[in-house]
Design a protein around this motif. Sequence first.
Motif, short mmCIF file in Angstrom:
data_model
loop_
_atom_site.label_atom_id
_atom_site.label_comp_id
_atom_site.label_asym_id
_atom_site.label_seq_id
_atom_site.Cartn_x
_atom_site.Cartn_y
_atom_site.Cartn_z
N ASP A 159 26.04 18.04 53.56
CA ASP A 159 25.22 18.57 52.48
C ASP A 159 23.75 18.66 52.90
OD1 ASP A 159 24.07 15.98 52.11
OD2 ASP A 159 25.61 15.44 50.64
N ALA A 160 22.90 19.08 51.97
CA ALA A 160 21.50 19.36 52.29
C ALA A 160 20.72 18.12 52.67
CB ALA A 160 20.83 20.05 51.10
N GLU A 161 21.18 16.94 52.25
CA GLU A 161 20.49 15.70 52.58
C GLU A 161 21.08 15.01 53.80
OE1 GLU A 161 20.06 13.18 49.19
OE2 GLU A 161 19.01 14.70 48.00
N GLY A 162 21.99 15.70 54.49
CA GLY A 162 22.57 15.12 55.70
C GLY A 162 23.72 14.17 55.44
N GLY A 163 24.14 14.03 54.19
CA GLY A 163 25.34 13.26 53.90
C GLY A 163 26.56 14.05 54.31
N ILE A 164 27.64 13.37 54.65
CA ILE A 164 28.83 14.07 55.10
C ILE A 164 30.03 13.67 54.24
CG2 ILE A 164 29.28 12.31 56.90
CD1 ILE A 164 30.42 14.61 58.62
N TRP A 165 30.69 14.70 53.70
CA TRP A 165 31.93 14.49 52.96
C TRP A 165 33.09 14.45 53.95
CZ3 TRP A 165 32.85 13.33 47.95
CH2 TRP A 165 31.79 13.49 47.04
N LEU A 166 33.89 13.39 53.87
CA LEU A 166 34.99 13.19 54.81
C LEU A 166 36.33 13.25 54.08
CD1 LEU A 166 33.43 10.18 56.73
CD2 LEU A 166 33.52 12.56 57.51
N SER A 167 37.28 13.90 54.71
CA SER A 167 38.66 13.94 54.20
C SER A 167 39.40 12.76 54.81
CB SER A 167 39.33 15.25 54.60
OG SER A 167 38.54 16.37 54.25
N LEU A 168 39.62 11.72 54.01
CA LEU A 168 40.25 10.49 54.50
C LEU A 168 41.75 10.58 54.21
CD1 LEU A 168 37.52 7.95 53.36
CD2 LEU A 168 37.79 9.09 55.57
N LEU A 169 42.47 11.01 55.21
CA LEU A 169 43.83 11.51 55.09
C LEU A 169 44.75 10.60 54.27
CD1 LEU A 169 45.14 14.10 56.29
CD2 LEU A 169 46.12 12.65 58.05
N ALA A 170 45.20 9.50 54.85
CA ALA A 170 46.19 8.66 54.18
C ALA A 170 45.58 7.79 53.08
CB ALA A 170 46.90 7.77 55.20
N LEU A 171 44.25 7.68 53.07
CA LEU A 171 43.61 6.92 52.00
C LEU A 171 43.56 7.73 50.71
CD1 LEU A 171 40.66 5.25 53.94
CD2 LEU A 171 42.94 4.35 53.46
N GLU A 172 43.95 9.01 50.79
CA GLU A 172 44.07 9.89 49.64
C GLU A 172 42.76 9.96 48.84
OE1 GLU A 172 47.60 8.89 47.39
OE2 GLU A 172 48.89 9.71 48.97
N GLN A 173 41.69 10.21 49.58
CA GLN A 173 40.40 10.36 48.92
C GLN A 173 39.44 11.16 49.81
OE1 GLN A 173 37.81 6.59 49.18
NE2 GLN A 173 39.90 5.78 49.27
N PHE A 174 38.51 11.80 49.15
CA PHE A 174 37.38 12.44 49.81
C PHE A 174 36.17 11.57 49.51
CE2 PHE A 174 40.49 15.69 48.98
CZ PHE A 174 40.49 16.46 50.14
N ALA A 175 35.41 11.24 50.53
CA ALA A 175 34.31 10.30 50.36
C ALA A 175 33.05 10.84 51.01
CB ALA A 175 34.67 8.94 50.96
N ARG A 176 31.91 10.66 50.33
CA ARG A 176 30.63 11.07 50.89
C ARG A 176 29.99 9.88 51.59
NH1 ARG A 176 25.15 10.84 49.97
NH2 ARG A 176 23.95 12.66 50.72
N LEU A 177 29.70 10.03 52.87
CA LEU A 177 29.06 9.00 53.66
C LEU A 177 27.58 9.30 53.80
CD1 LEU A 177 29.22 6.55 55.66
CD2 LEU A 177 29.68 8.24 57.47
N ASP A 178 26.73 8.34 53.38
CA ASP A 178 25.30 8.45 53.60
C ASP A 178 25.02 8.01 55.03
OD1 ASP A 178 22.54 8.01 53.81
OD2 ASP A 178 22.35 7.49 51.69
N LEU A 179 24.67 8.93 55.89
CA LEU A 179 24.53 8.63 57.30
C LEU A 179 23.30 7.77 57.60
CD1 LEU A 179 25.58 12.13 58.55
CD2 LEU A 179 26.80 10.01 59.05
N LYS A 180 22.35 7.72 56.66
CA LYS A 180 21.17 6.89 56.87
C LYS A 180 21.47 5.41 56.67
CE LYS A 180 18.05 10.58 55.34
NZ LYS A 180 17.06 11.01 54.31
N THR A 181 22.37 5.12 55.72
CA THR A 181 22.67 3.72 55.39
C THR A 181 24.06 3.29 55.84
OG1 THR A 181 23.56 4.29 53.20
CG2 THR A 181 21.19 3.91 53.36
N GLY A 182 24.92 4.24 56.17
CA GLY A 182 26.28 3.91 56.56
C GLY A 182 27.17 3.50 55.41
#
Length: 247
Positions: A159-182
Motif C-alpha cells: 500500500d501507499a505507506e509501504g505496508g504489505i498485505w500477505l496471503s497466509l495460505l493455510a492460516l486462512e487469513q490475509f494480514a497487513r504487515l507494517d514493515l517499519k515495526t514488524g
Amino acid sequence: MTGRKIHTVDPKTGDKTVLVEVEDQPNGMCFAADGALIYSSMFDTKLYRYKDGAKGRVSLDDTGARVLHGQDPGPGRLLRIDPDGAVSSVEEGIIFPNALCISPDGKTLYNAETFGYGLHKFDLGDDGSLSNKQKVWAAASIAGGATGKFVDIDGGCMDAEGGIWLSLLALEQFARLDLKTGTITHRVKVEGHATACTLGGDDGKTLYMLTNWVPEGEDLFTAMVALKTRCTVSAARVDIAHGDAQP
C-alpha cells in the motif's frame, strides 16, 4: 491456472468474462504503467503482453519446481526481463519465490519464499539489480511457531505507506504487515486457503482477495490438477490506499 483462462470480474455484479485463454496455463500477472496486462504462461515458460503498450522492465519469480505435478519444492530464482526482452537471473537459491512487490519509492523489492517460510527484502538498483538481501518476517511468527507444508506466504501486495498485505495460505487469513515495526496491523479471516490479493477500486482502498477451497482430506496440488478446488474472489475496504507501490 488449471482452468487455463484469465477472467475479468465485474465487482458490482460478480459477472465474469473470459479475457484470454492460455492453453499453457496462466500464473502470475500484473499491469504495466500504461495499463497493459502482463501475464506468464507456465508450460511454455513465456511472458505475454495483452494488447500493445509501452515497454518496461519486469521482475519475475521462477519457482524452480512443478509442484502441481508432484515435484518437491526446490531452489528457484528471481529474473529480470529488460525492455529488449533480455533475461537475467538476479537472485538464486530461493525455495519457491512468490509475492513480488516493489516499494512506493521504487528502491526496495520484497519477495516471499513460500517454502522457506519467510519474507525477504532487497535493495533494488536503477538497472533492476538486487543487493543486500535481508529476511524481514516469518509466517510462523503468527502461527505459534508452527512450521509445516502450508504455513507460508502465497501472494501479496503493498500500500501507499509501504505496508504489505500477505496471503497466509493455510492460516486462512490475509494480514497487513507494517514493515517499519514488524507487526500485523490488520487481518481478514477467510474460509479456505488465502491465495492472492491486490489493492484496487476507484480510490485504491478495496482489497480484493482470492481464496482457494480444497475438499476436506485432499492434498492441495492433487485437488487443483483434478479441478476439484473452488476459488472465490471477495473484497474488503481498508484504511490505506494502493498508492505508487507495484504491483
